[in-house]
Design a protein around this motif. Structure first.
Motif, PDB file in Angstrom:
ATOM      1  N   GLY A   1      -0.205   4.553  13.203  1.00 37.93           N
ATOM      2  CA  GLY A   1       1.132   5.135  13.155  1.00 37.93           C
ATOM      3  C   GLY A   1       1.425   5.757  11.802  1.00 37.93           C
ATOM      4  N   LYS A   2       2.260   6.760  11.808  1.00 36.10           N
ATOM      5  CA  LYS A   2       2.667   7.435  10.577  1.00 36.10           C
ATOM      6  C   LYS A   2       3.583   6.517   9.773  1.00 36.10           C
ATOM      7  CE  LYS A   2       5.102  11.529   8.926  1.00 36.10           C
ATOM      8  NZ  LYS A   2       5.839  12.725   9.335  1.00 36.10           N
ATOM      9  N   PHE A   3       3.358   6.445   8.466  1.00 37.16           N
ATOM     10  CA  PHE A   3       4.239   5.674   7.596  1.00 37.16           C
ATOM     11  C   PHE A   3       5.509   6.472   7.331  1.00 37.16           C
ATOM     12  CE2 PHE A   3       5.960   4.539   3.441  1.00 37.16           C
ATOM     13  CZ  PHE A   3       6.231   3.192   3.669  1.00 37.16           C
ATOM     14  N   LEU A   4       6.640   5.815   7.489  1.00 36.06           N
ATOM     15  CA  LEU A   4       7.941   6.437   7.228  1.00 36.06           C
ATOM     16  C   LEU A   4       8.674   5.608   6.187  1.00 36.06           C
ATOM     17  CD1 LEU A   4       8.972   7.089  10.939  1.00 36.06           C
ATOM     18  CD2 LEU A   4       8.064   8.761   9.317  1.00 36.06           C
ATOM     19  N   PRO A   5       8.825   6.148   4.983  1.00 35.91           N
ATOM     20  CA  PRO A   5       9.531   5.378   3.951  1.00 35.91           C
ATOM     21  C   PRO A   5      11.033   5.326   4.231  1.00 35.91           C
ATOM     22  CG  PRO A   5       8.975   7.561   3.134  1.00 35.91           C
ATOM     23  CD  PRO A   5       8.372   7.442   4.500  1.00 35.91           C
ATOM     24  N   TYR A   6      11.642   4.230   3.818  1.00 35.36           N
ATOM     25  CA  TYR A   6      13.091   4.157   3.899  1.00 35.36           C
ATOM     26  C   TYR A   6      13.673   5.131   2.879  1.00 35.36           C
ATOM     27  CZ  TYR A   6      12.993   0.147   6.976  1.00 35.36           C
ATOM     28  OH  TYR A   6      12.807  -0.676   8.057  1.00 35.36           O
TER      29      TYR A   6
ATOM     30  N   GLU B   1       0.813  -1.225   0.000  1.00 38.98           N
ATOM     31  CA  GLU B   1       0.000   0.000   0.000  1.00 38.98           C
ATOM     32  C   GLU B   1       0.845   1.272   0.000  1.00 38.98           C
ATOM     33  OE1 GLU B   1      -3.363   2.312  -0.157  1.00 38.98           O
ATOM     34  OE2 GLU B   1      -3.288   0.128  -0.340  1.00 38.98           O
ATOM     35  N   PHE B   2       1.973   1.274   0.750  1.00 39.30           N
ATOM     36  CA  PHE B   2       2.747   2.496   0.961  1.00 39.30           C
ATOM     37  C   PHE B   2       4.128   2.476   0.330  1.00 39.30           C
ATOM     38  CE2 PHE B   2      -0.221   2.320   4.519  1.00 39.30           C
ATOM     39  CZ  PHE B   2      -0.687   3.614   4.592  1.00 39.30           C
ATOM     40  N   GLY B   3       4.693   1.310   0.119  1.00 38.93           N
ATOM     41  CA  GLY B   3       6.070   1.185  -0.338  1.00 38.93           C
ATOM     42  C   GLY B   3       6.947   0.663   0.785  1.00 38.93           C
ATOM     43  N   ASP B   4       8.248   0.668   0.550  1.00 40.10           N
ATOM     44  CA  ASP B   4       9.198   0.134   1.510  1.00 40.10           C
ATOM     45  C   ASP B   4       9.372   1.113   2.662  1.00 40.10           C
ATOM     46  OD1 ASP B   4      11.047  -1.646   2.562  1.00 40.10           O
ATOM     47  OD2 ASP B   4      12.717  -0.791   1.417  1.00 40.10           O
ATOM     48  N   GLY B   5       9.052   0.694   3.872  1.00 40.95           N
ATOM     49  CA  GLY B   5       9.178   1.568   5.026  1.00 40.95           C
ATOM     50  C   GLY B   5       8.618   0.911   6.269  1.00 40.95           C
ATOM     51  N   ILE B   6       8.364   1.734   7.261  1.00 43.25           N
ATOM     52  CA  ILE B   6       7.856   1.249   8.546  1.00 43.25           C
ATOM     53  C   ILE B   6       6.641   2.078   8.967  1.00 43.25           C
ATOM     54  CG2 ILE B   6      10.131   0.452   9.297  1.00 43.25           C
ATOM     55  CD1 ILE B   6      10.141   2.981  11.172  1.00 43.25           C
ATOM     56  N   VAL B   7       5.922   1.555   9.936  1.00 48.85           N
ATOM     57  CA  VAL B   7       4.864   2.307  10.600  1.00 48.85           C
ATOM     58  C   VAL B   7       5.439   2.760  11.937  1.00 48.85           C
ATOM     59  CG1 VAL B   7       2.533   2.222  11.540  1.00 48.85           C
ATOM     60  CG2 VAL B   7       3.065   0.983   9.434  1.00 48.85           C
ATOM     61  N   SER B   8       5.458   4.057  12.141  1.00 45.66           N
ATOM     62  CA  SER B   8       6.107   4.644  13.308  1.00 45.66           C
ATOM     63  C   SER B   8       5.388   4.314  14.609  1.00 45.66           C
ATOM     64  CB  SER B   8       6.172   6.165  13.141  1.00 45.66           C
ATOM     65  OG  SER B   8       6.685   6.762  14.313  1.00 45.66           O
ATOM     66  N   ALA B   9       6.157   4.001  15.635  1.00 45.90           N
ATOM     67  CA  ALA B   9       5.626   3.893  16.985  1.00 45.90           C
ATOM     68  C   ALA B   9       5.913   5.183  17.756  1.00 45.90           C
ATOM     69  CB  ALA B   9       6.248   2.707  17.710  1.00 45.90           C
ATOM     70  N   ILE B  10       6.529   6.150  17.077  1.00 44.87           N
ATOM     71  CA  ILE B  10       6.806   7.447  17.696  1.00 44.87           C
ATOM     72  C   ILE B  10       5.668   8.421  17.378  1.00 44.87           C
ATOM     73  CG2 ILE B  10       8.377   9.428  17.709  1.00 44.87           C
ATOM     74  CD1 ILE B  10      10.639   7.376  17.167  1.00 44.87           C
ATOM     75  N   ASP B  11       5.328   8.554  16.105  1.00 44.56           N
ATOM     76  CA  ASP B  11       4.171   9.357  15.690  1.00 44.56           C
ATOM     77  C   ASP B  11       3.010   8.371  15.610  1.00 44.56           C
ATOM     78  OD1 ASP B  11       2.280  10.981  14.521  1.00 44.56           O
ATOM     79  OD2 ASP B  11       3.644  11.824  13.045  1.00 44.56           O
ATOM     80  N   PHE B  12       2.352   8.141  16.746  1.00 46.67           N
ATOM     81  CA  PHE B  12       1.508   6.968  16.911  1.00 46.67           C
ATOM     82  C   PHE B  12       0.336   7.250  17.836  1.00 46.67           C
ATOM     83  CE2 PHE B  12       0.572   3.042  19.229  1.00 46.67           C
ATOM     84  CZ  PHE B  12       0.460   2.124  18.201  1.00 46.67           C
ATOM     85  N   GLU B  13      -0.774   6.618  17.553  1.00 48.25           N
ATOM     86  CA  GLU B  13      -1.932   6.651  18.448  1.00 48.25           C
ATOM     87  C   GLU B  13      -2.498   5.242  18.560  1.00 48.25           C
ATOM     88  OE1 GLU B  13      -4.763   9.561  17.138  1.00 48.25           O
ATOM     89  OE2 GLU B  13      -3.263  11.146  17.128  1.00 48.25           O
ATOM     90  N   LEU B  14      -3.055   4.946  19.713  1.00 49.91           N
ATOM     91  CA  LEU B  14      -3.655   3.646  19.981  1.00 49.91           C
ATOM     92  C   LEU B  14      -5.056   3.866  20.514  1.00 49.91           C
ATOM     93  CD1 LEU B  14      -2.265   0.570  21.601  1.00 49.91           C
ATOM     94  CD2 LEU B  14      -4.002   1.766  22.896  1.00 49.91           C
ATOM     95  N   ASP B  15      -5.980   3.001  20.113  1.00 51.29           N
ATOM     96  CA  ASP B  15      -7.329   3.083  20.644  1.00 51.29           C
ATOM     97  C   ASP B  15      -7.830   1.674  20.909  1.00 51.29           C
ATOM     98  OD1 ASP B  15      -9.619   4.601  21.447  1.00 51.29           O
ATOM     99  OD2 ASP B  15     -10.623   3.939  19.630  1.00 51.29           O
ATOM    100  N   LEU B  16      -8.637   1.539  21.920  1.00 48.19           N
ATOM    101  CA  LEU B  16      -9.249   0.267  22.270  1.00 48.19           C
ATOM    102  C   LEU B  16     -10.743   0.497  22.397  1.00 48.19           C
ATOM    103  CD1 LEU B  16      -8.942  -2.711  23.362  1.00 48.19           C
ATOM    104  CD2 LEU B  16      -9.017  -1.661  25.632  1.00 48.19           C
TER     105      LEU B  16
END
Length: 154
Positions: A146-151, A114-129
């Motif tokens: 979490g915000k997607f951060l491309p490599y 969906e986004f390309g090569d990268g990660i989903v940030s745990a720094i710019d992140f929100e959680l809901d339950l």
């Protein structure tokens, strides 16, 4: 609880005291989050030692939870993140780990597609339950946002 002045209280020690006081006072995390002035998930994470708290946030929690000054001070120390702060034997934590073991590569592949090569940030992140009623037994919906951060290529 006695804490020797020669052994300063750390974030995880403060978290244990927070949990004990919350239980003793019969409080819910939403009341604590309201006092802290941040989201339910973030406030809970912060008081369990995983987020950086401002002096004002720590004092607000301290007032509500009737915490000693040394505990409030410890809440402002740098957070302890990762495995050192998590009880991996807790049944729910174990099942979350199992979910990542089973679906981690799937999530990684779908994010990459969906986004390309990268990660989903745990720094710019929100959680809901959320609790969702179901005739077969209530369901827990956990949203990890979490915000997607491309490599970077250089």
């Amino acid at each position: 609880m006695f804490v020797s002045p020669l052994t300063p209280l750390d974030r995880l020690g403060a978290a244990r005291i927070v949990l004990a006081q919350k239980k003793r006072l019969g409080l819910r995390w939403d009341a604590v989050a309201e006092a802290v002035g941040a989201s339910l998930a973030w406030s809970t994470s912060a008081l369990l030692g995983q987020q950086t708290m401002t002096r004002e946030q720590a004092e607000a929690a301290g007032n509500l939870l009737d915490l000693d000054a040394d505990v409030v001070d410890a809440l402002t120390l740098p957070p302890v993140r990762g495995a050192a702060a998590v009880d991996l034997t807790d049944p729910l934590v174990h099942r979350l780990s199992e979910m990542v073991q089973v679906y981690g590569t799937t999530i990684s592949e779908l994010v990459r597609e969906e986004f390309g090569d990268g990660i989903v940030s745990a720094i710019d992140f929100e959680l809901d339950l959320a609790r969702v009623p179901d005739p077969k037994g209530d369901r827990a919906v956990i949203t990890l946002n979490g915000k997607f951060l491309p490599y970077r290529v250089w």
